[in-house]
Design a protein around this motif. Sequence first.
Motif, PDB file in Angstrom:
ATOM      1  N   THR A 169     -17.127  -0.587  30.612  1.00  0.00           N
ATOM      2  CA  THR A 169     -17.017  -0.680  32.074  1.00  0.00           C
ATOM      3  C   THR A 169     -17.692   0.505  32.741  1.00  0.00           C
ATOM      4  OG1 THR A 169     -14.948  -1.928  31.941  1.00  0.00           O
ATOM      5  CG2 THR A 169     -15.385  -0.769  34.001  1.00  0.00           C
ATOM      6  N   TRP A 227     -10.006  -9.459  39.712  1.00  0.00           N
ATOM      7  CA  TRP A 227     -11.431  -9.689  39.428  1.00  0.00           C
ATOM      8  C   TRP A 227     -11.846 -11.103  39.862  1.00  0.00           C
ATOM      9  CZ3 TRP A 227      -7.468  -9.159  36.023  1.00  0.00           C
ATOM     10  CH2 TRP A 227      -7.121 -10.257  35.233  1.00  0.00           C
ATOM     11  N   TYR A 262     -13.462   0.914  40.164  1.00  0.00           N
ATOM     12  CA  TYR A 262     -14.003   1.584  38.976  1.00  0.00           C
ATOM     13  C   TYR A 262     -15.374   2.191  39.278  1.00  0.00           C
ATOM     14  CZ  TYR A 262     -10.286  -0.755  36.388  1.00  0.00           C
ATOM     15  OH  TYR A 262      -9.058  -1.195  35.947  1.00  0.00           O
TER      16      TYR A 262
END
Length: 344
Positions: free
Chosen positions: A21, A268, A296
Amino acid sequence: MPSNHDTIRVGILGCGFMGETHAKNLSRIAGVEVAALCDADAARAQALKERLGLANTLVFDDADRLIAEGRLDALFVCLPPFAHRGQVECAAGRGIHLFLEKPIALDVARAESIVAAIERSGVVSQVGYHMRFRKSVARLQALLADGSAGRPTLFQGRYWCNMTGSAWWRDKAGSGGQVFEQVIHIYDLALYLLGEPETVCGFADNLGHRHMADYTIDDTSVAAIRFRDGSLATIAGSNCALPGHYIADFRVVCEHVLLDYRCTGRPWIIPDEATLFCHAGEEVQAETIVENDDAYLAECEEFIAAIRAGRPTRAPARAGLDGVRLVSAVLESAAQGGAPIAYR
């Protein structure tokens, strides 16, 4: 300690889900090069390199070689908690800026060692508490900072999911348990918004996974926390809830502001939403905030910007120590049947 050249060379230590990620997000930031990938399983690091098309990226299977030979400006440490064996201290000693996934350690002494090394070196640090980067959290924190929210009085939060996880995750010696691995995000928000705790009472048990011989961690937990300013928090964790859903939400009551953060369990796919209520007397103003930004990516961008400017981040390494100290107190209280435990 600002960066002294245009391109920031970043290494990833641990090429699992979070390592990938962060590597993807770093590849999106101008002036950043994912210079090295490192994993005990070299094939996994190589596969990630090929998947992301990182043609010039170095691959290592040994953290010492990564730190010594990678020519890194910054390192993302994405190791399971049990795998911390001094890599952070070594990197800090070489002046490498550090992004640490949570929890930063499985006990307070180890976390203190990590933070001492980072603060002694003067490198920029950040802990992966991505929920600090939600838009509604930033708004509330700003209102608390300028005084317009008034005094915080109550925090209520939860982290509910249902997963078996990897073998190390199910093992208390490997992960510390769900409180350490997942619910710590909610405990961190309470710390971020309410300040320093004074007393902690907790309960934790394995209620839904006793049929699994290798499942030695908590799957159900609750805690009550009193903060030094008198404010209170309750936080609940469950790994017996909905499969495929990760419900991390919370509510904060202040004298003049109330924040109601609602998690869809699959952000998400369906973004979370929050409502910020501001009131003076009987007049109430409500604003709905759709949490459709990538938290993130935002934490990576802030870390890189802080390196360039030589300034602190929103979640420095000491925040990671505070989180370890708080969840350790919760589990210590649970081991003593819910007895009150002093935070320090």
